[in-house]
Motif scaffolding. Structure first.
Motif, mmCIF file in Angstrom:
data_model
loop_
_atom_site.group_PDB
_atom_site.id
_atom_site.type_symbol
_atom_site.label_atom_id
_atom_site.label_comp_id
_atom_site.label_asym_id
_atom_site.label_seq_id
_atom_site.Cartn_x
_atom_site.Cartn_y
_atom_site.Cartn_z
ATOM 1 N N CYS A 34 0.771 -1.121 0.090
ATOM 2 C CA CYS A 34 -0.091 -0.087 0.046
ATOM 3 C C CYS A 34 0.753 1.143 0.000
ATOM 4 O O CYS A 34 1.763 1.409 0.948
ATOM 5 N N CYS B 60 0.251 3.330 3.536
ATOM 6 C CA CYS B 60 0.342 2.722 4.872
ATOM 7 C C CYS B 60 1.619 1.393 4.985
ATOM 8 O O CYS B 60 1.841 1.029 6.022
ATOM 9 N N SER C 233 1.431 -1.351 4.078
ATOM 10 C CA SER C 233 0.987 -2.793 4.529
ATOM 11 C C SER C 233 1.208 -3.817 3.147
ATOM 12 O O SER C 233 1.186 -3.067 2.163
ATOM 13 N N CYS D 240 -6.467 -1.789 0.362
ATOM 14 C CA CYS D 240 -5.781 -2.170 1.597
ATOM 15 C C CYS D 240 -6.667 -2.317 2.537
ATOM 16 O O CYS D 240 -7.528 -1.567 2.961
ATOM 17 N N CYS E 281 -5.596 0.727 5.612
ATOM 18 C CA CYS E 281 -6.283 2.285 5.253
ATOM 19 C C CYS E 281 -7.076 2.347 4.376
ATOM 20 O O CYS E 281 -7.678 3.433 4.325
ATOM 21 N N SER F 217 -6.942 2.288 1.168
ATOM 22 C CA SER F 217 -6.667 2.840 0.054
ATOM 23 C C SER F 217 -6.528 1.734 -1.224
ATOM 24 O O SER F 217 -6.569 0.572 -0.993
HETATM 25 ZN ZN ZN Z 1 -2.837 0.797 3.233
#
Ligand code: ZN
Ligand code: ZN
Lengths: 205, 218
Positions: free
Chosen positions: B21, B24, B26, B35, B38, B40
């Motif tokens: 991501c 963040c 991840s 994601c 977060c 996104s």
């Molecule tokens: Zn994220």
């Protein structure tokens, strides 16, 4: 499931074992050397303290005269808000807008967002919207130009010092402190560490 | 499907079916669209990165022309006005002996935007022609464009401050020129070009060029 065991370098796409950092340690990508994360001592407290200070000085810089000028018997003093009025009234609305967004609104919104996110972390309350706010704080960063504005002020200052007596008002010094605290805040605000905390706060692990 | 147990560190994540991501950091399998942490939108590479970068670059080059030929600032002394372009402003400052300011304006307003555009064109071309060498140096150049681009705004702020300050009735007035707008838009479009450019594309080439690295791990 989302994994916390790995991270991916966001510049070269290298898959890496997630760094487990002790206090004061930094992680870099072994291939492209991109800085990935730093674990600052009391990072959250520092972020919150710097962001609140920056916010106070930003608001204070609106309240007083910013620059004063004394030329050919005429005196002028302007505040930051008056300078927007002048730009808008002289048909340069786009410039006024760019100035307003990049020098004030982006830093103001970022700081309010950072204070909200880090207060939630500090009190360990999974408030609504914290993750969305943090997402926007990250996205806004390239558009913050407050420190460039300071260089702009100094250059203009030198340009007109031969024409007139220039004096720096209280707001100017307040604005300098705002930029210093904002940059200190953004320096200790580590994106990776923040999201690790948010991941735990919202119990994704 | 990819299995997390079989992931290898030190190898491109996309080759192993994973993406991260961009908000963040991840990681998620490339099949995921959003994601989990977060929310996104996920993509392993910025979609249409090169086309977007080219589009913003061409726009910024088109804006750079009026930005340098039209007046950026109009000065009226006792009713008679004169305009200064960026370059004539630098010359005037130099002639008046304000060397440091002349250098700052020259670097920020002329050198930085041109360098930034040239670097981004070079990076785009090297991807289009699959030129895989010196990826580390290219990444450094990319970081440089991200770092220096914003500083071009100095002169715009100078014009804004002078226009706000120097308003003395009929004696002396300063107004922004049209070039101030095109220059500000040029800075914004070059920043958008840099944001649209995906440096991972540079490293993707590198891996095609050195296939044995990938095979050794598999
Ligand atoms: Zn994220
Ligand atoms: Zn890397």
């Amino acid at each position: 499931m989302a994994s916390t065991e790995y991270i991916i370098c966001h510049e070269c796409d290298l898959l890496l074992a997630a760094p487990v950092l002790g206090i004061g340690e930094k992680a870099h990508c072994p291939r492209c050397k991109l800085h990935l994360s730093t674990h600052y001592r009391n990072g959250s407290d520092k972020v919150l303290a710097f962001a609140s200070s920056a916010l106070i000085f930003l608001l204070a810089s609106m309240a007083f005269p910013f620059l004063g000028l004394n030329a050919q018997g005429q005196k002028r003093e302007i505040s930051l808000l008056e300078s927007f009025d002048i730009l808008i009234s002289s048909d340069y609305g786009i410039l006024a807008l760019i100035f307003l967004i990049m020098v004030f609104l982006v830093p103001l919104c970022s700081l309010l967002g950072i204070v909200y996110v880090y207060t939630a972390i500090k009190l360990w309350r999974p408030w609504s919207g914290v993750k969305a706010v943090m997402k926007w704080v990250t996205r806004l960063q390239p558009w913050n130009m407050s420190e460039i504005f300071i260089i702009g002020i100094l250059v203009s200052f030198i340009k007109i010092v031969s024409l007139a007596d220039v004096n720096l008002g209280l707001s100017f010094w307040s604005f300098i402190l705002f930029v210093l605290f904002l940059n200190a805040c953004l320096m200790v605000l580590d994106r990776y560490q923040t999201w690790l905390l948010l991941r735990r706060l919202y119990s994704y692990d | 499907m990819t299995d997390e147990d079989s992931l290898n560190t030190g190898v491109s994540a996309l080759d192993q079916g994973y993406q991260s991501c961009h908000v963040c950091m991840s990681i998620a399998p490339i099949a995921h669209n959003h994601c989990e942490l977060c929310g996104s939108v996920l993509h392993a590479r910025i979609p249409n990165s090169l086309q977007k970068t080219w589009a913003w670059l061409i726009t910024s080059i088109l804006l750079l022309i009026p930005a340098n030929t039209l007046p950026i600032m109009q000065t009226y002394v006792l009713g008679s006005g004169s305009g200064d372009t960026i370059f004539s402003g630098v010359i005037t400052l130099w002639q008046h002996g304000s060397y440091p300011i002349a250098v700052i304006i020259f670097v920020a307003s002329i050198l930085v935007p041109v360098t930034k555009i040239v670097i981004l064109i070079t990076l785009c071309l090297s991807i289009q022609f699959s030129h895989a060498s010196s990826t580390t140096e290219k990444t450094t150049l990319y970081r440089l464009t991200e770092l220096i681009g914003r500083w071009s705004m100095i002169d715009i702020f100078v014009v804004i401050i002078l226009a706000a300050l120097i308003q003395f009735g009929g004696l002396m007035n300063i107004y922004p020129g049209f070039a101030a707008i095109t220059f500000a838009l040029m800075v914004i479009t070059t920043m958008l070009a840099a944001i649209s450019f995906d440096p991972k594309l540079l490293w993707d080439l590198n891996q095609i060029a050195v296939p044995e690295v990938k095979e050794a791990v598999e």
